[in-house]
Design an enzyme around this catalytic site. Structure first.
Site, mmCIF file in Angstrom:
data_model
loop_
_atom_site.group_PDB
_atom_site.id
_atom_site.type_symbol
_atom_site.label_atom_id
_atom_site.label_comp_id
_atom_site.label_asym_id
_atom_site.label_seq_id
_atom_site.Cartn_x
_atom_site.Cartn_y
_atom_site.Cartn_z
ATOM 1 N N CYS A 213 -8.070 26.085 -0.886
ATOM 2 C CA CYS A 213 -7.074 26.066 0.208
ATOM 3 C C CYS A 213 -6.254 27.352 0.290
ATOM 4 C CB CYS A 213 -6.162 24.855 0.066
ATOM 5 S SG CYS A 213 -7.045 23.309 0.328
ATOM 6 N N HIS B 235 0.211 26.626 4.638
ATOM 7 C CA HIS B 235 -1.004 25.823 4.492
ATOM 8 C C HIS B 235 -0.634 24.380 4.815
ATOM 9 C CE1 HIS B 235 -4.498 23.874 3.047
ATOM 10 N NE2 HIS B 235 -3.947 23.412 1.944
ATOM 11 N N ASN C 294 -5.740 18.477 6.470
ATOM 12 C CA ASN C 294 -5.904 19.670 5.628
ATOM 13 C C ASN C 294 -7.301 20.262 5.864
ATOM 14 O OD1 ASN C 294 -6.240 21.559 3.625
ATOM 15 N ND2 ASN C 294 -5.530 20.243 1.960
HETATM 16 N N1 COA Z 1 -3.535 4.498 1.342
HETATM 17 C C1 COA Z 1 -2.750 3.610 0.703
HETATM 18 N N2 COA Z 1 -2.382 3.722 -0.580
HETATM 19 C C2 COA Z 1 -2.821 4.809 -1.230
HETATM 20 C C3 COA Z 1 -3.638 5.786 -0.636
HETATM 21 C C4 COA Z 1 -3.994 5.597 0.703
HETATM 22 N N3 COA Z 1 -4.759 6.456 1.380
HETATM 23 N N4 COA Z 1 -3.911 6.746 -1.537
HETATM 24 C C5 COA Z 1 -3.284 6.383 -2.674
HETATM 25 N N5 COA Z 1 -2.634 5.208 -2.490
HETATM 26 C C6 COA Z 1 -1.835 4.463 -3.442
HETATM 27 C C7 COA Z 1 -2.145 4.800 -4.880
HETATM 28 O O1 COA Z 1 -3.278 4.092 -5.325
HETATM 29 C C8 COA Z 1 -0.879 4.342 -5.577
HETATM 30 O O2 COA Z 1 -0.942 2.947 -5.728
HETATM 31 P P1 COA Z 1 -0.363 2.263 -7.075
HETATM 32 O O3 COA Z 1 1.110 2.629 -7.102
HETATM 33 O O4 COA Z 1 -0.627 0.808 -6.832
HETATM 34 O O5 COA Z 1 -1.134 2.863 -8.201
HETATM 35 C C9 COA Z 1 0.221 4.647 -4.558
HETATM 36 O O6 COA Z 1 -0.458 4.806 -3.296
HETATM 37 C C10 COA Z 1 1.003 5.896 -4.871
HETATM 38 O O7 COA Z 1 0.076 6.922 -5.210
HETATM 39 P P2 COA Z 1 0.537 8.384 -5.506
HETATM 40 O O8 COA Z 1 -0.684 9.223 -5.725
HETATM 41 O O9 COA Z 1 1.584 8.383 -6.569
HETATM 42 O O10 COA Z 1 1.232 8.732 -4.103
HETATM 43 P P3 COA Z 1 1.903 10.044 -3.639
HETATM 44 O O11 COA Z 1 3.255 9.774 -3.133
HETATM 45 O O12 COA Z 1 1.756 11.151 -4.664
HETATM 46 O O13 COA Z 1 1.018 10.438 -2.371
HETATM 47 C C11 COA Z 1 -0.725 11.992 -1.849
HETATM 48 C C12 COA Z 1 -0.355 10.661 -2.507
HETATM 49 C C13 COA Z 1 -2.203 12.249 -2.078
HETATM 50 C C14 COA Z 1 -0.428 11.886 -0.370
HETATM 51 C C15 COA Z 1 0.125 13.111 -2.467
HETATM 52 O O14 COA Z 1 0.081 13.030 -3.868
HETATM 53 C C16 COA Z 1 -0.319 14.486 -2.057
HETATM 54 O O15 COA Z 1 -0.239 14.840 -0.902
HETATM 55 N N6 COA Z 1 -0.755 15.288 -3.028
HETATM 56 C C17 COA Z 1 -1.129 16.648 -2.760
HETATM 57 C C18 COA Z 1 -2.427 16.646 -2.041
HETATM 58 C C19 COA Z 1 -2.788 17.986 -1.592
HETATM 59 O O16 COA Z 1 -2.004 18.651 -0.981
HETATM 60 N N7 COA Z 1 -4.013 18.369 -1.894
HETATM 61 C C20 COA Z 1 -4.580 19.560 -1.447
HETATM 62 C C21 COA Z 1 -3.899 20.718 -2.051
HETATM 63 S S1 COA Z 1 -4.510 22.111 -1.262
#
Ligand code: COA
Length: 318
Positions: free
Chosen positions: A114, A245, A275
């Site tokens: 990314c 980004h 993304n």
């Molecule tokens: N729909 C519903 N629930 C979801 C889900 C989805 N698509 N994806 C994950 N969950 C759940 C998880 O399983 C977790 O459940 P649990 O509490 O029962 O275990 C809960 O949501 C929280 O998960 P968590 O990963 O802690 O959430 P978060 O607030 O960190 O949000 C992202 C998840 C992926 C949106 C976030 O971590 C993120 O954006 N990370 C960076 C991603 C990124 O930018 N990647 C590319 C970099 S270039």
């Protein structure tokens, strides 16, 4: 010393739009969850027969037209992608042939996930700064849909496909004020496509520890703000637009806070694009320029973080 200016920009998005509601039917998720946690409403998905190079070609032709140049004037093609058409030749070489400028310039791919576009732009800028290149085509593109596990709700809701391109030109005045590039390979396991060529594990999909990536991204983007401004001697109040980004609206909001810009000074496309990895910054840049928000003379702060981890920034006057 030669400065580097943006002469023109272009972009391309596949025709098919996938709404969050479609994902609700595929995995255990909801439109509400996706929007609240990421800001994403929809993303574009390439056709089965549509490749990264197909998207790059359209974006590049757009940028060439906006820059009002002939493709034969391009001295260098640098293309950022993690989803190349082939293992080799590079997508940059395939694009060169499509543009009808075979054997007239150097062409190569850059792989920094990314952060790829920030890396590619910085490399092209160094060629221009050294005087060996007058005009460069820099492209960022990814067909993420081809490496998504559509049963993994932790990743499939986040990504989309698209391409953006810019024409850079040598100039007597800024231009680019600063570029910063970083990498820390010790975090490779947190965001990766585990399968490769020399290490074929059989898992060809994006795997991510979302929460850890999130925390790293917020910290890295925060610290790069101070570091970059210090390098170019500008202050936060000099920046007209943040062009980040587009991974997650919450990461972008944290960076905007750190940079001291309000959200109306951020080019935000994550809601419509998701993304798009290498495509994300040039797509946002082209959006802001074409809709008239970014004007000649405005100072822009570009930043990205991605798998590696890699991260980087560029400050420039448009
Ligand atoms: N729909 C519903 N629930 C979801 C889900 C989805 N698509 N994806 C994950 N969950 C759940 C998880 O399983 C977790 O459940 P649990 O509490 O029962 O275990 C809960 O949501 C929280 O998960 P968590 O990963 O802690 O959430 P978060 O607030 O960190 O949000 C992202 C998840 C992926 C949106 C976030 O971590 C993120 O954006 N990370 C960076 C991603 C990124 O930018 N990647 C590319 C970099 S270039």
């Amino acid at each position: 010393m030669n400065y580097t200016k943006i002469l023109g920009t272009g972009s391309y998005l596949p025709e098919r739009v996938m709404l969050n509601s479609e994902l609700e039917a595929m995995v255990d998720t909801s439109d509400e969850w996706i929007q609240a946690r990421t800001g994403i409403k929809e993303r574009h998905i390439a056709r089965e027969d549509e490749t990264t190079c197909d998207m790059c070609e359209q974006a590049a032709l757009n940028a060439i037209q906006a820059a009002d140049i002939d493709p034969s004037e391009i001295d260098l093609i640098v293309l950022a992608t993690s989803t190349p058409d082939l293992i080799y030749p590079s997508t940059a070489c395939l694009l060169q042939a499509r543009l009808g400028v075979s054997n007239t310039c150097a062409a190569f791919d850059v792989q920094a996930a990314c952060s790829g576009f920030v890396y590619a732009f910085s490399i092209a800028e160094k060629f221009i700064q050294s005087g060996s290149v007058k005009k460069a085509l820099v492209v960022g593109a990814d067909a993420n849909s081809k490496i998504l596990d559509w049963t993994d709700r932790g990743t499939c809701v986040l990504f989309g496909d698209g391409a953006g391109a810019i024409i850079l030109e040598a100039s007597d005045e800024p231009g680019v004020y600063a570029t910063r590039l970083h990498a820390d390979g010790s975090h490779a396991h947190l965001l990766q496509v585990p399968s490769g060529v020399s290490k074929p594990t059989g898992d060809p999909f994006i795997r991510m520890s979302g929460n850890e990536v999130f925390k790293f991204a917020v910290n890295a983007m925060g610290s790069i703000v101070d570091e970059t401004l210090q390098e170019c001697g500008l202050s936060k109040s000099d920046i007209d637009w943040l062009v980040p980004h587009q991974a997650n609206q919450r990461i972008i909001k944290a960076t905007a806070r750190k940079l001291g810009v309000t959200m109306d000074k951020v080019i935000l496309t994550v809601a419509e694009h998701g993304n798009t990895s290498g495509g994300s910054i040039p797509l946002a840049l082209d959006t802001g320029i074409r809709d008239g928000r970014i004007k000649r003379g405005d100072k822009l702060f570009l930043e990205a973080v991605g798998s590696g981890f890699t991260w980087g920034s560029i400050v420039l006057k448009y």
